[in-house]
Motif scaffolding. Structure first.
Motif: not given
Length: 709
Positions: A269-273
């Protein structure tokens, strides 16, 4: 999309890994078939005059391409060698698919003046299919190579095959060099073998994706021999970058989230975005290549963009599955006892923000000085000097240079004089160069070959092309050959460059606005990125065009860059710069949303992302450097340009210019007009904030000292 990726990866990790295993088998099985389908016809531009004339000759000319052999001996006039070569010539003429082989002893210019070398040109028949052409070339090479002397054979269709085989060797060697070095560096970064091994697994997926993408595109278009190195090194480098960012974030999440699956979901949800936006920005940067009608540039843009998408998908699906399965054995990130992570980067950010005017006054002029050589940039097709010294084509070139007059073997300017051309115009064309030769074609057309002094892409050759186009008037006369293709390629770049730039800048601005909600940050990002890009390209011109320090890289000054290098360096380096910009902006935005302090958000963002960006740049530089060991000059140029662009961007720009310009803009950096702000609030993508780092552990109590008595 991200929630779906996270949910599938955490619930069905073995299924995801199995599917990627099948993909790897396809990539390293089917995908490696691209090595037999590589082309060296880089300057072809469909629809141009040079291409139309070349297509016409392919249809009507009974003679096709040719391969050339050079025979070296203490004396080529030796009776035994003379008899052996004449027997070889007779055998070559009997090979099905061979149109003509002149007797070198009876043809002017084929025996060197020093008597120590001779040339044997073998002209193939026109209209041969690929299998027949390959069979003919193999038979011709085998026969001429059996002569009892030193023989080198190359040119025509053989050149593409030779360079393709060498490209395969270079890719294998580069992987053998880069993968162990990257593994060691990752081990030093993470302090553990499991965490270090995961990015390499993703990188292997990136390599497989590169092979498979190139093989797929080779079914519908030509793929340059240089494409294999460029796409593979970028696929490997970006895969490591994305995996590094994701694993670092996962270890941070594990500090506050004991459950591995939940930590993976929060990481996606964080680094993937950030990875998603990064991949999209790199792909958009490469979309600028699609504006050009050049088959080579379009195929490179599509192939590299496909590789970027594969890397992005691997980081969003395969890596979360691997983390779900093995992440419990990866230790969480350590917390410094003083609570100050990234102290060096925080100090740099504070210094640059506090001395922002001084930083800009020093850094910007320094980068502009490095960029000065770009003003004299020239592009050319080049000759065999671009190839490694031990390749067959380079050895043939060097032999001709040693024994024959300058200009021997240089491709002529080919003029197709169609029926209906008046005699006066045809005569003016022939008069443009001394020693012009001509031959009739079926259907009444005439081919006139004009030879210019100097190299095939030199000023004399390209000037001769322009002169033909001036004197022909409205007559049905067309010019082709390597010099004409270069002239048309340069014209194509000049005509489409503005549209390519607008396509890239427009797409990047939209993506950065969607990511940040600001209209000023995209402008600031583009300006600083262009500075680092110009500086890197200036150094490439200084080294490879002007010849400064080129010997240290196993190359030499060629007077021009390969026509493939500048557009690819600009497109790929611009995308990579956006990569690092998003890494930093993501952390800055998190800190700003948490604290509301714009200046401190800059410091915190750089403090928490500086190590990742620096390590990612170092790993990319290692990968690019490994691919520069092969010796192909265009690959050296692209490799050096990308290495410098990455290092300059990740250090000088991101550590100094970014905090200085952000401090100069202040709160205005995140500004957008009210209608656009509402649009972003409704449609923009918002990254979930990261949990704050846990507080530093309390210091151990100090034992009470006994009172003095």
């Amino acid at each position: 999309m991200l929630s779906v990726c996270a949910r599938v990866a955490t619930r069905r990790p073995l299924t995801v890994m199995l599917l990627w295993g099948v993909f790897l088998l396809l990539g390293f099985g089917l995908g490696t078939g691209v090595f037999g389908r590589l082309s060296d016809d880089v300057p072809d531009v469909p629809g141009t005059e040079s291409q139309r004339a070349a297509d016409y000759l392919d249809d009507v000319d009974p003679e096709g391409e040719s391969v050339t052999a050079v025979v070296e001996a203490p004396s080529v006039a030796d009776p035994e060698l003379r008899a052996e070569i004449r027997r070889a010539v007779a055998d070559l003429r009997d090979i099905a698919g061979v149109a003509a082989v002149p007797d070198p002893y009876a043809t002017e210019g084929l025996v060197a003046g020093d008597g120590r070398a001779l040339l044997v040109p073998v002209t193939l028949r026109g209209g041969l299919d690929d299998d027949a052409e390959e069979e003919t070339v193999d038979a011709a090479v085998a026969r001429i190579a059996s002569v009892d002397a030193e023989v080198h054979v190359s040119g025509g269709p053989l050149l593409g095959r030779q360079t393709g085989e060498r490209a395969q060797e270079d890719v294998r060697d580069a992987e053998l060099i880069s993968l162990p070095v990257v593994l060691v560096l990752l081990f030093l970064i993470f302090g553990g073998l499991r965490a270090a091994g995961l990015p390499l697994l993703v990188a292997v997926g990136g390599i497989a994706g590169a092979f498979l993408a190139l093989f797929g595109f080779s079914q519908v278009t030509d793929i340059s021999v240089y494409a294999i190195q460029v796409t593979t090194m970028l696929g490997l480098g970006l895969a490591v970058d994305y995996a590094l960012l994701t694993v670092v974030r996962f270890r941070e999440e594990r500090r506050s989230t004991p459950d591995v699956a939940e930590a993976v979901r929060r990481t996606v949800a964080t680094a993937g975005r950030t990875v998603l936006f990064s991949g999209l920005t790199v792909a958009v940067s490469l979309a600028g290549l699609l504006v050009f009608p050049s088959t080579f540039l379009r195929s490179m843009g599509l192939a590299v963009a496909a590789v970027v998408v594969v890397d992005m998908l691997a980081a969003l699906t395969l890596l979360p599955a691997l983390l779900t399965r093995f992440g419990g054995k990866i230790s969480p990130a350590k917390v410094r006892a003083d609570g100050e992570e990234g102290r060096l980067f925080a100090r740099l950010a504070r210094f640059s923000a506090r001395r922002r005017v001084a930083v800009l006054a020093v850094v910007v002029p320094a980068l502009l000085v490095l960029a000065l050589p770009v003003a004299g940039l020239r592009i050319g097709i080049g000759d065999a000097r671009q190839l490694p010294a031990d390749t067959e084509a380079r050895q043939l070139y060097d032999s001709v240079e040693r024994h024959f007059p300058p200009g021997t073997g240089v491709s002529p300017v080919t003029v197709v004089v169609r029926p209906g051309t008046d005699a006066a115009t045809a005569g003016r064309v022939r008069a443009l160069a001394p020693g012009a030769t001509s031959r009739e074609l079926p259907g009444g057309a005439t081919v006139v070959e004009l030879r210019a002094a100097g190299p095939v892409d030199g000023a004399a050759a390209t000037g001769l092309v322009e002169k033909v186009r001036q004197v022909r008037g409205d007559a049905p006369v067309e010019v082709t050959g390597m010099a004409a293709r270069l002239v048309d390629f340069r014209s194509m770049l000049a005509d489409r460059a503005v549209w390519a730039a607008l396509t890239v800048l427009g797409g990047i601005s939209v993506l950065l606005f969607a990511f940040t909600g600001s209209v000023l940050l995209p402008l600031r990002t583009v300006a600083t990125t262009l500075l680092s890009l110009a500086a890197a390209l200036g150094v490439v011109v200084w080294v490879f065009q002007d010849g400064h320090l080129a010997g240290l890289l196993g190359a030499e000054g060629l007077g021009a860059l390969s026509l493939t290098a500048p557009p690819l360096i600009i497109a790929i380096a611009f995308g990579l710069a956006m990569d690092y910009e998003l890494f930093i902006l993501a952390r800055m935005r998190e800190a700003r949303e948490r604290s509301g302090d714009d200046r401190e958000a800059v410091v915190t963002g750089l403090r928490r992302s500086g190590r990742v960006v620096t390590c990612a740049a170092l790993l990319l530089a290692v990968v690019f450097g490994a691919f520069m060991t092969g010796g192909f000059s265009p690959v050296l140029q692209i490799g050096l340009g990308l290495t410098l662009a990455v290092l300059i961007d990740a250090t000088v720009v991101r550590m100094f210019l970014v905090p200085a310009t952000m401090a100069l803009l202040g709160r205005r950096a995140w500004w957008a007009p009210r209608p656009l702000r509402r649009l972003h609030d409704r449609l923009g993508l918002h990254e979930a904030p990261a949990p704050p780092a846990p507080p530093a552990p309390p210091a151990p109590p100090v034992p009470a000292q006994p009172a003095d008595r």
